[in-house]
Each structure stands twice: as C-alpha cells, then as structure tokens.
Design a protein around this motif. Sequence first.
Motif, PDB file in Angstrom:
ATOM      1  N   SER A   1       1.009  -0.989   0.131  1.00  0.00           N
ATOM      2  CA  SER A   1      -0.486  -0.201  -0.305  1.00  0.00           C
ATOM      3  C   SER A   1       1.106   1.097   0.077  1.00  0.00           C
ATOM      4  CB  SER A   1      -0.958  -0.009   1.035  1.00  0.00           C
ATOM      5  OG  SER A   1      -1.767   1.063   1.226  1.00  0.00           O
ATOM      6  N   ARG A   2       0.203   2.046  -0.152  1.00  0.00           N
ATOM      7  CA  ARG A   2       0.805   3.616  -0.613  1.00  0.00           C
ATOM      8  C   ARG A   2       0.783   4.842   0.884  1.00  0.00           C
ATOM      9  NH1 ARG A   2      -2.199   7.758  -4.751  1.00  0.00           N
ATOM     10  NH2 ARG A   2      -0.930   6.536  -7.309  1.00  0.00           N
ATOM     11  N   ASP A   3       0.600   3.281   2.179  1.00  0.00           N
ATOM     12  CA  ASP A   3       0.416   3.692   3.997  1.00  0.00           C
ATOM     13  C   ASP A   3       1.623   3.312   4.508  1.00  0.00           C
ATOM     14  OD1 ASP A   3       0.757   1.035   4.068  1.00  0.00           O
ATOM     15  OD2 ASP A   3      -1.402   1.381   4.840  1.00  0.00           O
ATOM     16  N   LYS A   4       2.676   3.097   3.145  1.00  0.00           N
ATOM     17  CA  LYS A   4       3.681   2.322   3.533  1.00  0.00           C
ATOM     18  C   LYS A   4       4.328   1.116   4.699  1.00  0.00           C
ATOM     19  CE  LYS A   4       5.352   7.371   4.066  1.00  0.00           C
ATOM     20  NZ  LYS A   4       5.757   8.366   5.071  1.00  0.00           N
ATOM     21  N   SER A   5       2.355   0.647   4.137  1.00  0.00           N
ATOM     22  CA  SER A   5       3.036  -0.988   4.601  1.00  0.00           C
ATOM     23  C   SER A   5       3.247  -2.075   4.336  1.00  0.00           C
ATOM     24  CB  SER A   5       2.731  -0.890   5.779  1.00  0.00           C
ATOM     25  OG  SER A   5       0.580  -1.150   5.635  1.00  0.00           O
ATOM     26  N   LEU A   6       3.264  -3.403   4.005  1.00  0.00           N
ATOM     27  CA  LEU A   6       2.751  -5.145   3.602  1.00  0.00           C
ATOM     28  C   LEU A   6       1.967  -5.535   5.144  1.00  0.00           C
ATOM     29  CD1 LEU A   6       6.501  -4.917   2.487  1.00  0.00           C
ATOM     30  CD2 LEU A   6       4.781  -5.848   0.722  1.00  0.00           C
ATOM     31  N   ARG A   7       0.780  -5.465   4.834  1.00  0.00           N
ATOM     32  CA  ARG A   7      -0.406  -6.586   5.342  1.00  0.00           C
ATOM     33  C   ARG A   7      -0.128  -8.343   4.870  1.00  0.00           C
ATOM     34  NH1 ARG A   7      -0.138  -1.165   6.851  1.00  0.00           N
ATOM     35  NH2 ARG A   7      -1.617  -1.274   9.078  1.00  0.00           N
ATOM     36  N   VAL A   8      -0.244  -9.022   6.255  1.00  0.00           N
ATOM     37  CA  VAL A   8      -0.522 -10.041   5.991  1.00  0.00           C
ATOM     38  C   VAL A   8      -1.359 -10.831   5.928  1.00  0.00           C
ATOM     39  CG1 VAL A   8       0.439 -12.935   6.195  1.00  0.00           C
ATOM     40  CG2 VAL A   8       2.262 -10.274   5.787  1.00  0.00           C
ATOM     41  N   TRP A   9      -3.032 -11.405   5.361  1.00  0.00           N
ATOM     42  CA  TRP A   9      -3.900 -12.094   5.841  1.00  0.00           C
ATOM     43  C   TRP A   9      -3.618 -13.283   5.541  1.00  0.00           C
ATOM     44  CZ3 TRP A   9      -7.099  -7.306   6.791  1.00  0.00           C
ATOM     45  CH2 TRP A   9      -6.583  -6.715   6.414  1.00  0.00           C
ATOM     46  N   ASP A  10      -4.753 -14.078   6.361  1.00  0.00           N
ATOM     47  CA  ASP A  10      -5.099 -15.335   6.192  1.00  0.00           C
ATOM     48  C   ASP A  10      -6.735 -15.908   6.120  1.00  0.00           C
ATOM     49  OD1 ASP A  10      -4.979 -17.906   6.074  1.00  0.00           O
ATOM     50  OD2 ASP A  10      -4.585 -17.795   8.562  1.00  0.00           O
ATOM     51  N   LEU A  11      -6.686 -16.372   4.527  1.00  0.00           N
ATOM     52  CA  LEU A  11      -8.428 -16.391   4.331  1.00  0.00           C
ATOM     53  C   LEU A  11      -8.654 -16.930   5.011  1.00  0.00           C
ATOM     54  CD1 LEU A  11      -7.854 -14.400   1.038  1.00  0.00           C
ATOM     55  CD2 LEU A  11      -7.933 -13.479   2.823  1.00  0.00           C
ATOM     56  N   LYS A  12      -8.135 -18.153   4.991  1.00  0.00           N
ATOM     57  CA  LYS A  12      -8.805 -19.871   6.332  1.00  0.00           C
ATOM     58  C   LYS A  12      -8.737 -19.489   6.701  1.00  0.00           C
ATOM     59  CE  LYS A  12      -7.073 -22.914   2.776  1.00  0.00           C
ATOM     60  NZ  LYS A  12      -6.219 -24.354   2.772  1.00  0.00           N
ATOM     61  N   ASP A  13      -8.646 -17.670   7.994  1.00  0.00           N
ATOM     62  CA  ASP A  13      -8.564 -17.870   9.439  1.00  0.00           C
ATOM     63  C   ASP A  13     -10.301 -16.049   9.291  1.00  0.00           C
ATOM     64  OD1 ASP A  13      -9.189 -17.497  11.942  1.00  0.00           O
ATOM     65  OD2 ASP A  13      -7.761 -16.349  11.789  1.00  0.00           O
ATOM     66  N   ASP A  14     -10.922 -17.102   7.683  1.00  0.00           N
ATOM     67  CA  ASP A  14     -11.903 -15.546   8.031  1.00  0.00           C
ATOM     68  C   ASP A  14     -11.401 -14.190   7.549  1.00  0.00           C
ATOM     69  OD1 ASP A  14     -13.719 -17.613   8.153  1.00  0.00           O
ATOM     70  OD2 ASP A  14     -13.761 -17.241  10.075  1.00  0.00           O
ATOM     71  N   GLY A  15      -9.877 -13.852   7.249  1.00  0.00           N
ATOM     72  CA  GLY A  15      -9.367 -12.888   6.715  1.00  0.00           C
ATOM     73  C   GLY A  15      -8.872 -12.022   7.142  1.00  0.00           C
ATOM     74  N   ASN A  16      -8.515 -12.850   8.567  1.00  0.00           N
ATOM     75  CA  ASN A  16      -7.913 -12.256  10.052  1.00  0.00           C
ATOM     76  C   ASN A  16      -5.902 -11.453   9.149  1.00  0.00           C
ATOM     77  OD1 ASN A  16      -6.800 -12.111  12.536  1.00  0.00           O
ATOM     78  ND2 ASN A  16      -5.195 -13.542  12.123  1.00  0.00           N
ATOM     79  N   MET A  17      -5.868 -10.639  10.055  1.00  0.00           N
ATOM     80  CA  MET A  17      -4.743  -9.717   9.283  1.00  0.00           C
ATOM     81  C   MET A  17      -3.773 -10.441  10.418  1.00  0.00           C
ATOM     82  SD  MET A  17      -3.538  -6.014   9.400  1.00  0.00           S
ATOM     83  CE  MET A  17      -2.950  -6.010  11.045  1.00  0.00           C
TER      84      MET A  17
ATOM     85  N   LEU B   1       4.362  -5.802   7.684  1.00  0.00           N
ATOM     86  CA  LEU B   1       5.850  -5.657   7.678  1.00  0.00           C
ATOM     87  C   LEU B   1       5.872  -3.931   7.632  1.00  0.00           C
ATOM     88  CD1 LEU B   1       5.742  -8.651   4.997  1.00  0.00           C
ATOM     89  CD2 LEU B   1       6.639  -8.958   7.704  1.00  0.00           C
ATOM     90  N   ARG B   2       7.152  -3.726   8.364  1.00  0.00           N
ATOM     91  CA  ARG B   2       7.137  -1.803   8.076  1.00  0.00           C
ATOM     92  C   ARG B   2       9.145  -2.213   7.311  1.00  0.00           C
ATOM     93  NH1 ARG B   2       3.295   1.052   9.823  1.00  0.00           N
ATOM     94  NH2 ARG B   2       1.754  -0.461  11.649  1.00  0.00           N
ATOM     95  N   GLY B   3       9.332  -1.515   6.857  1.00  0.00           N
ATOM     96  CA  GLY B   3      10.657  -1.210   6.052  1.00  0.00           C
ATOM     97  C   GLY B   3      10.384  -0.245   5.225  1.00  0.00           C
ATOM     98  N   HIS B   4       9.706   0.082   4.426  1.00  0.00           N
ATOM     99  CA  HIS B   4       9.884   0.879   3.406  1.00  0.00           C
ATOM    100  C   HIS B   4       9.443   2.398   4.595  1.00  0.00           C
ATOM    101  CE1 HIS B   4       9.533  -1.562   0.050  1.00  0.00           C
ATOM    102  NE2 HIS B   4       9.155  -2.333   0.927  1.00  0.00           N
ATOM    103  N   GLN B   5       9.702   3.655   3.740  1.00  0.00           N
ATOM    104  CA  GLN B   5      10.422   4.752   4.557  1.00  0.00           C
ATOM    105  C   GLN B   5       8.962   5.522   2.862  1.00  0.00           C
ATOM    106  OE1 GLN B   5      11.592   5.521   7.141  1.00  0.00           O
ATOM    107  NE2 GLN B   5      11.842   3.843   7.167  1.00  0.00           N
ATOM    108  N   ASN B   6       8.622   4.625   2.151  1.00  0.00           N
ATOM    109  CA  ASN B   6       7.535   5.817   1.604  1.00  0.00           C
ATOM    110  C   ASN B   6       6.743   4.514   0.566  1.00  0.00           C
ATOM    111  OD1 ASN B   6       6.893   7.548  -0.615  1.00  0.00           O
ATOM    112  ND2 ASN B   6       8.496   8.519  -0.682  1.00  0.00           N
ATOM    113  N   TRP B   7       5.543   4.740  -0.005  1.00  0.00           N
ATOM    114  CA  TRP B   7       5.110   4.178  -1.108  1.00  0.00           C
ATOM    115  C   TRP B   7       5.645   2.805  -1.749  1.00  0.00           C
ATOM    116  CZ3 TRP B   7       2.567   7.336  -5.186  1.00  0.00           C
ATOM    117  CH2 TRP B   7       1.126   8.857  -4.540  1.00  0.00           C
TER     118      TRP B   7
END
Length: 421
Positions: free
Chosen positions: A190-206, A210-216
Amino acid sequence: MASFPLRVNEKEIVRSRTIGELLAPVAPFDKKCGRENWTVAFAPDGSYFAWSQGHRTVKLVPWSQCLKNFLLHGTKNITNSSSLRLSRQNSDGGQKNKPREHIIDCGDIVWSLAFGSSVPEKQSRCVNIEWHRFRFGQDQLLLATGLNNGRIKIWDVYTGKLLLNLVDHTEVVRDLTFAPDGSLILVSASRDKSLRVWDLKDDGNMMKVLRGHQNWVYSCAFSPDSSMLCSVGASKAVFLWNMDKYTMIRKLEGHHHDVVACDFSPDGALLATASYDTRVYIWDPHTGGILMEFGHLFPPPTPIFAGGANDRWVRSVSFSHDGLHVASLADDKMVRFWRIDEDYPVQVAPLSNGLCCAFSTDGSVLAAGTHDGSVYFWATPRQVPSLQHLCRMSIRRVMPTQEVQELPIPSKVVEFLSYRI
C-alpha cells in the motif's frame, strides 16, 4: 538517445504477433481519469483472465473462450457491458465451476488484482481457531481486489459473491499477491508504506504488518515456494522478507529511482525488478547480487539522469513460466521480450500508454493493460528449453545459491547452476 545498443539492428528484432485486443467500452461523456488498467491477472489454473476496466469495474472472462473469440472474430473485441454484471453485494447462484464472463462492481477505483486457489490440506496458521465462517474446498478460486480507499475485497470467481471485506490500510492498495502454496495467505502492498499479511482461511484475519519502507510500496511478489517475499517501492527500495518468521532478510541496492514492479523466476533462483531509472535488474535473491541488466535507454543514463524524469520509465516486468524469458513494458511505447542470457530484446511489440503486463499460465501469451482500460495480447517467444536448463530449474527449486556453491562439482557447472553463464 536510443532504445537499443549500437551493436543491435532494431530492424532485425522480431516483432511479436498480435493475438487479440479487449477494448474497454467508452461512454460519450466518460472521464479519462479513473479508466486506467493498473493490473491484469491470469488464474493459476488458466481458467480465467481478469483486468480492471477502470471506473471501479473488474472484468472476468474465461480464458479459453477469449482465445476462441480472437480466432473466430479477429483480434479486436469490444467488451460487452451488457454481459452478466455482479454488484458489490449480490451474487449469482448459477452453475458453479463453469467458467462464465462476469463484470464485478467493486465500489471504488481498482488498483490491484490477484487470483488465489485453495489446497484443503494447507491449514490456517491460526491453529487455535476451531470455527471458521468459510470452508474453502479443493476447487475454490478467489479474486482479491485492492481499492483506492484502502480496502481489499475477496470474491468467489465462480459465483461473483463477495466473501470478505478486509479493512486496515489507510491508503491505496497498490498490489496484491497470494502465496503459491495454496494456503490462501494474501499479502497487500500500500501507499501507507506498509505490507499486510492476511490469512483467508482464518476468515481474513490480518496476521502481520511488515514495516521497513519509508515511502509508497508499489509491488510485491512471493517466491515459488512461498518462503520469501519481495517488495519494491519509492526511494529505490527493494526488500526481501522471510515469510516463515516475517522478518527482513536484506535490502537490495542498485536502482537509482523508484522501483515499481518485481517478479520471481519459476524456480525461485532469480528476481526481476523494474524501475523508473530505465533499467530492469535480474538479481540472485539468495546473495543479493545483480546478474543481468536490461537497459531501455542507450547510452545508459548516469545516476543523476536516471533518478529524474525521462521517457523510458519501466512500468512493469514479468517472468515467463519457461524460466528463460522476461517481458518489460516502458514509456517509450514498446513491450520488450528478453532472454535471461542476452542483454538486448529478442522480440518487441508496440504499445502506447502501457501500465502492466503478465504472462498467461502456460507462458504462450503476454497480456498488457493500458491507461484507457484496454488489454492487448501478443504471442511470446517460443523456444524448447534445453535439457541442461530443465535440470538447472529442477535443482534450483530445492537448492539456494549457497548450497549450490558448496556442491563438489566443477566450477563451470556451479556457474551455470547459479545463472552466471
């Protein structure tokens, strides 16, 4: 400034054969903004092709039927807006698993798409959860759409039913990728500078941020064995992540401008990244070294020029499933097909205002999306892989570079297995 090295005669480069076009319908007072086709995607089993038509709609077409239409009616095909339309909340209870054409209204501008398929024996990582809202079967095929408002919507491809609405990003969801192992682990960039990991077998639980990017963050891609993730973004960023521990492995240094696309080779031994600095780099993700550079401007621009505005920004890159070819798309109105052992294109195709590209599941066709919501298709370079290359891919699927270098074999064989010759 030239598009090819001086030793290469542009007239001798093969022109790709056009397979077909899917042209987005245009209303009389249609706005030009919002029509961009930021992403195209093929289903893992080759059954469907999806793309963003702009104005919050996604088109799903059976890929085999699409190819038949090109053969019967010629290359051009104006997409029919009167075909089955699926709203954001409604679903069609038609026959499941029979590929049909759908138009999905996602409710906002669509920036990213990804197909995901389920393997029942791959359980959710949240082992303490005994009850789940959804039970995904062997034949499950999902489509994830990343939206302008930061939401991610998960759809059942066969019925068009909206299954999940994932809400956590605060900016545009620029890219999505499913783990290839059938676990239905989804990563969003995302442009919010983060990556998010979702488990769809757990009903989409986040599961993780993952943070480290300083920009988009522009793009992300899983390695074929799902153990590694690459993410790229503004400020020359290329990060590699361990997806078992959710920790950063390393940052790759080399680009001089924003990095906007990435893709792993089918054996996971190579990583391709595309940047606005006019270059595509082929990396060894296990060592962080650059193995090959594909230039789109000659003579190559200096770091200062490469870091600024130019008309050779590379927008997209994709690895073919034969492990031998890479496709890139740049602002100079050209699609290029490269061999991993040649530093000039082996095939080219004209394309204005291109934004994204992807190989079909069998690698025989390249699809490219444009600013006006249309898609163009070309036949890809066809070559029978050598037995040596097939053996190399088989070895590299299970063996990282460090282990290859320790094998008691001749140095030339080690170089070949490491993609250094």
